[in-house]
Write an enzyme that holds these catalytic residues in place. Structure first.
Site, PDB file in Angstrom:
ATOM      1  N   SER A  51     144.060 -45.930 114.626  1.00 51.59           N
ATOM      2  CA  SER A  51     143.581 -47.012 113.774  1.00 51.59           C
ATOM      3  C   SER A  51     142.115 -47.281 114.110  1.00 51.59           C
ATOM      4  O   SER A  51     141.307 -46.353 114.112  1.00 51.59           O
ATOM      5  CB  SER A  51     144.459 -48.256 113.959  1.00 51.59           C
ATOM      6  N   ARG A 104     147.764 -62.791 109.104  1.00 48.69           N
ATOM      7  CA  ARG A 104     148.641 -61.796 109.730  1.00 48.69           C
ATOM      8  C   ARG A 104     149.725 -61.324 108.769  1.00 48.69           C
ATOM      9  O   ARG A 104     150.108 -60.144 108.794  1.00 48.69           O
ATOM     10  CB  ARG A 104     149.272 -62.383 110.982  1.00 48.69           C
ATOM     11  N   ASP A 119     151.129 -44.003 105.087  1.00 53.93           N
ATOM     12  CA  ASP A 119     150.109 -44.961 105.514  1.00 53.93           C
ATOM     13  C   ASP A 119     149.273 -45.387 104.294  1.00 53.93           C
ATOM     14  O   ASP A 119     148.593 -44.561 103.688  1.00 53.93           O
ATOM     15  CB  ASP A 119     149.212 -44.327 106.576  1.00 53.93           C
ATOM     16  N   HIS A 130     151.356 -47.186 108.572  1.00 51.13           N
ATOM     17  CA  HIS A 130     150.252 -47.145 109.529  1.00 51.13           C
ATOM     18  C   HIS A 130     150.739 -47.281 110.968  1.00 51.13           C
ATOM     19  O   HIS A 130     150.147 -46.717 111.889  1.00 51.13           O
ATOM     20  CB  HIS A 130     149.265 -48.257 109.200  1.00 51.13           C
ATOM     21  N   ASP A 131     151.810 -48.025 111.185  1.00 53.42           N
ATOM     22  CA  ASP A 131     152.321 -48.256 112.539  1.00 53.42           C
ATOM     23  C   ASP A 131     153.063 -47.066 113.133  1.00 53.42           C
ATOM     24  O   ASP A 131     153.615 -47.177 114.240  1.00 53.42           O
ATOM     25  CB  ASP A 131     153.242 -49.474 112.548  1.00 53.42           C
TER      26      ASP A 131
END
Length: 499
Positions: free
Chosen positions: A225, A294, A444, A478-479
């Protein structure tokens, strides 16, 4: 309502500046707290002629309760969230790419493994936006680190072979100098007098740490990232000091889509009435804004296929009437994740670090422009002979305004065609000839595989003949770099240990 509007108008006029910043911030924060406590809406049970009962809002009740709790107690001390790290202190002025100056800096860092005699086995781990230096557990902090499954004896990053270093980035809030730190020149927290940062600034600070540790050359630079941005930046800025490069789910330049998403997060945060232009440390933290920011971010970190499998369209209580608060299971997940984060990370750090991500571009024209700005600021600092004020170009907000002027956003020095932009990117990595692993994930949406292919492409076209590109068909979005220890771990281990 009138009282709320009046207090907000007054707050907008009390803009902290120079030595009176803390006092003005405290005054404004007090006004805002009073407005929140005295102008709460009246809950009506509905008129007698109403056909339906009023909607319940348990999520708002919860936010109001948390707001009262925060008003009655001190703001969380983010530096205590992570413990057991080492501190590197650089006592000299640190000049940032956009002209700001920090009279001194410190970086929090942690290490694992053993440094060999010639100091040639060092791997630098770069973090994502909100991660700390605590990538793995150790005796001084036995809590699992954010990359626990990937670091250790026999793991992807093998501590039997390598000496592993991870830092909290400059601008962060877990021990490194950031907006929540105390400015030695004023005795007050920087807040938004902190200078605007770039990813390049973060990397240059890390290499000052390596100098301190006596490490001339890294065995490898590894990051995911924003950490992947830093890793690529390290290889391009310090090519003779980086032996291998690993960039996972990153980019060579931030895409407008990801910039837009982070902009929405910052707008949600800054809209919190307690934000107070960043001067909230002596008042109530912007809890609601951080929670919304968040929640937006979490949507970008995972994928639709994963959530369809985990949550589907299931509701928390299917036998109850629908409501506007968390109702579907996916909504309860977002609510839980965002609530857990908003008290663990400094809002100002989120602004500064995410903005640095937005501005990242490895193109030669951009890198040279940043270097020229920094060198000009260094000359101005030397001319002053004062040992470093906070900024050369004025207040941090002024620096940001200049950095985002129309002239600086024309593009790559006016270059707009696809071929010329690509040539500029290639020139930016012309010295990054290290054996390289680029890893992307098909699901992603924040850093799509197109951007990973671009990194591999520009490196190859620059002359790097040892570039390995992997594309994972994983559902975690993405994680994935935090979750898929089998595939991500195997790719990293193979690249690091392949002689």
């Amino acid at each position: 309502m009138l009282r709320t509007l009046a207090s907000r108008r007054l707050a907008s006029k009390v803009r902290p500046a120079s030595s009176t910043a803390a006092e003005a911030a405290a005054a404004t924060g007090t006004l805002l707290q009073r407005s929140l406590s005295t102008s709460r809406p009246v809950r009506s049970g509905g008129s007698s002629s109403s056909s339906n009962p009023p909607m319940s809002f348990p999520c708002i009740d919860k936010l109001e309760t948390r707001q009262r709790d925060l008003s009655n107690g001190p703001e969380p001390l983010y530096e205590k969230v992570v413990t057991g790290y080492n501190l590197f202190r650089h006592a000299q002025p640190f000049v940032c790419d956009h002209g700001g100056v920090l009279s001194q800096i410190q970086l929090a860092y942690e290490t694992w493994g053993r440094l060999n005699k010639d100091r040639s086995n060092v791997i630098l781990i770069h973090t994502g936006l909100s991660a700390s230096s605590h990538a793995h557990s150790h005796e001084r902090n036995t809590r699992a680190g954010w990359w626990e499954a990937f670091i250790g004896s026999g793991k992807a990053i093998d501590t039997d072979k390598f000496f592993v270093v991870c830092t909290n980035v400059l601008g962060g809030c877990y021990g490194s100098t950031g907006p929540g730190s105390v400015d030695p020149l004023t005795g007050q927290r920087y807040a938004t007098t902190f200078p605007v940062l770039t990813v390049n600034d973060m990397v240059r600070a890390q290499f000052l740490l390596l100098d301190h540790l006596g490490v001339d050359r890294l065995y490898a630079s590894v990051g995911s990232s924003m950490g992947g941005m830093q890793s690529l930046c390290a290889a391009a800025l310090f090519p003779q000091r980086v032996g291998r490069l690993v960039s996972i789910s990153a980019c060579a330049r931030s895409h407008p889509y990801s910039i837009a998403l982070r902009f929405a997060q910052r707008q949600a945060l800054m809209s919190d009435p307690n934000f107070n232009r960043g001067f909230y440390y002596d008042g109530v933290m912007p809890h609601v804004g951080m929670k919304l920011a968040r929640a937006i971010a979490t949507v970008t970190y995972r994928s639709g296929p994963e959530w369809e499998l985990r949550f589907g369209r299931r509701r928390r209580a299917a036998d109850q009437p629908p409501m506007f608060c968390a109702d579907f299971l996916i909504e309860t997940y977002l609510d839980h994740q965002s609530e857990g984060f908003c008290l663990q990370y400094d809002a100002n750090s989120l602004l500064y670090v995410s903005k640095a991500m937005d501005m990242f571009d490895i193109s030669r024209s951009v890198t040279e422009r940043l270097r020229a700005q920094r060198e000009e600021a260094e000359r101005g600092l030397a001319a002053k002979g004062s040992g470093g004020g906070r900024t050369v170009c004025g207040a941090a907000s002024v620096c940001l305004s200049e950095a985002e002027s129309p002239e600086s956003h024309v593009g790559h020095s006016g270059v707009e065609t696809g071929d010329e932009i690509m040539a500029d990117l290639i020139a930016g990595v012309k010295d990054a000839m290290q054996p390289t692993l680029v890893l992307g994930v098909q699901s992603d949406i924040l850093f799509p595989v197109k951007q990973q292919k671009e990194i591999a492409d520009i490196l190859r076209r620059a002359g790097n003949t040892n570039v390995t590109y992997y594309e994972l068909d994983a559902m975690y979005g993405h994680d994935t770099f935090l979750i898929d220890k089998v595939n991500v771990g195997a790719a990293i281990k193979g690249h690091l240990e392949n002689v």
